[in-house]
Design an enzyme around this catalytic site. Structure first.
Site, PDB file in Angstrom:
ATOM      1  N   HIS A 140      41.237   8.777 -43.932  1.00  0.00           N
ATOM      2  CA  HIS A 140      42.068   9.347 -42.685  1.00  0.00           C
ATOM      3  C   HIS A 140      43.017  10.378 -43.075  1.00  0.00           C
ATOM      4  CE1 HIS A 140      40.328   5.910 -40.371  1.00  0.00           C
ATOM      5  NE2 HIS A 140      40.544   5.262 -41.518  1.00  0.00           N
ATOM      6  N   HIS A 179      35.827   5.981 -46.738  1.00  0.00           N
ATOM      7  CA  HIS A 179      35.996   6.937 -45.760  1.00  0.00           C
ATOM      8  C   HIS A 179      37.884   7.425 -46.076  1.00  0.00           C
ATOM      9  CE1 HIS A 179      36.731   3.444 -43.589  1.00  0.00           C
ATOM     10  NE2 HIS A 179      37.829   4.128 -42.989  1.00  0.00           N
ATOM     11  N   HIS A 192      34.116  11.474 -37.240  1.00  0.00           N
ATOM     12  CA  HIS A 192      35.431  10.695 -37.030  1.00  0.00           C
ATOM     13  C   HIS A 192      36.274  10.836 -38.600  1.00  0.00           C
ATOM     14  CE1 HIS A 192      33.000   8.680 -33.833  1.00  0.00           C
ATOM     15  NE2 HIS A 192      33.987   9.332 -33.486  1.00  0.00           N
ATOM     16  N   THR A 236      39.020   1.565 -35.909  1.00  0.00           N
ATOM     17  CA  THR A 236      38.205   2.239 -35.164  1.00  0.00           C
ATOM     18  C   THR A 236      37.483   1.233 -34.277  1.00  0.00           C
ATOM     19  OG1 THR A 236      36.247   2.359 -36.636  1.00  0.00           O
ATOM     20  CG2 THR A 236      37.794   4.133 -36.793  1.00  0.00           C
TER      21      THR A 236
HETATM   22 ZN   LIG Z   1      39.486   3.772 -42.063  1.00  0.00          ZN
END
Ligand SMILES: [Zn+2]
Length: 302
Positions: free
Chosen positions: A134, A132, A100, A244
């Site tokens: 996106h 993380h 993801h 998420t």
């Molecule tokens: Zn995020």
């Protein structure tokens, strides 16, 4: 001191065959992070999350949202305070393609401290857990939040857990459980600053193209380096959710309007990653959610 053991990353996911020395507590944190991620079940970005169920569908304090200066409450807010953000982290660091995103669980500093934040409107002290990203694709912008109706090429999330909760799983059950910092990246062809810290992460992306692959980062990295040179005295803050599944409404969001300029050739490495279906992992952002009358606060530089 923690105990070291020679452990193969095979223990995590069965794909890296090199033996790498990882402290046991960091390895445990990586395995726990993977378990937390799996507990959300299978999901993808085919419909930008509009097909996700449960709280993702029924929640009323969801994220991301459009952050609009004109609609926000410009009030006196204490500054955000950073602790141990300038301290070198233990290495090696492990970055993972979890299908993801590109995710890095953040270990303790070399002195054994956990970098943390407080201040602002944060309901407590929040310890850093992971970072993380996106992103979009060569022709789409992939930030989650929009600022004044504008989306950016990449949004980085630095995830923190309220110190009063023992685990991420427990924290997600409480509205004051998590604090996430959101930083926008703009893809540029010429850069004025070097961003050594971010480069350490992005330089490893070609090694984690495939789902469930890991790479290690050595050398010196601080959490503060991830913020580049952005202004942290000015920001939007509001109560929202994970973006998420299970979309838990446990997050105090802080999103900085100052944008980090980062080389397009580095950002392009994200577009090359693949998901568990071996399809391009692109456009891994959730669609904009309704604010449902929530207050969004804006801190101005004083
Ligand atoms: Zn995020």
């Amino acid at each position: 001191m923690f105990s070291f053991s020679f452990l193969c990353l095979l223990a995590i996911c069965g794909c890296t065959f090199a033996y790498i020395e990882i402290p046991q507590d960091y390895l445990d944190a990586i395995i726990q992070d993977k378990a937390d991620e799996s507990s959300a079940g299978e999901y993808n970005y085919d419909e930008q999350g509009d097909d996700w169920t449960g709280t993702c569908q029924t929640g009323t304090n969801q994220s991301p949202i459009d952050l609009i200066f004109e609609d926000s409450k410009v009030v006196a807010i204490p500054r955000l305070r950073f602790y141990n953000y300038d301290q070198a982290l233990q290495t090696p660091l492990v970055i993972t393609n979890n299908g993801h995103t590109a995710n890095m669980v953040i270990p303790l500093t070399r002195a054994g401290q956990r970098p943390s934040i407080n201040g602002s409107l944060l309901p407590g002290d929040f310890e850093v857990q992971s970072v993380h990203f996106h992103w979009g694709s060569p022709h789409t912008k992939g930030s989650e939040h929009a600022i004044n109706y504008q989306r950016y090429d990449v949004e980085m999330h630095i995830v923190h857990k309220n110190r009063i909760y023992d685990t991420m799983g427990e924290a997600t059950l409480h509205p004051d459980g998590l604090a996430v910092l959101g930083v926008m990246f703009r893809a540029v062809d010429r850069v004025t600053s070097q961003h050594y810290g971010l480069n350490k992460i992005f330089n490893q992306l070609p090694r984690i193209v495939e789902y469930n692959s890991n790479a290690t980062i050595t050398g010196t990295l601080t959490v503060g380096q991830l913020l580049g040179n952005i202004v942290t005295g000015e920001f939007f803050t509001y109560n929202g959710s994970l973006t998420t599944p299970d979309c838990a409404e446990a997050v105090t969001w802080t999103v900085f309007p100052d944008v980090l300029d980062y080389p397009r050739r580095q950002i392009a490495k994200l577009w090359n990653l693949r998901d568990s279906r071996r399809m391009p992992l692109v456009d891994n952002y959730r669609s904009i959610q309704d604010t449902n009358g929530r207050d969004v606060y804006y801190r101005v530089l004083q």
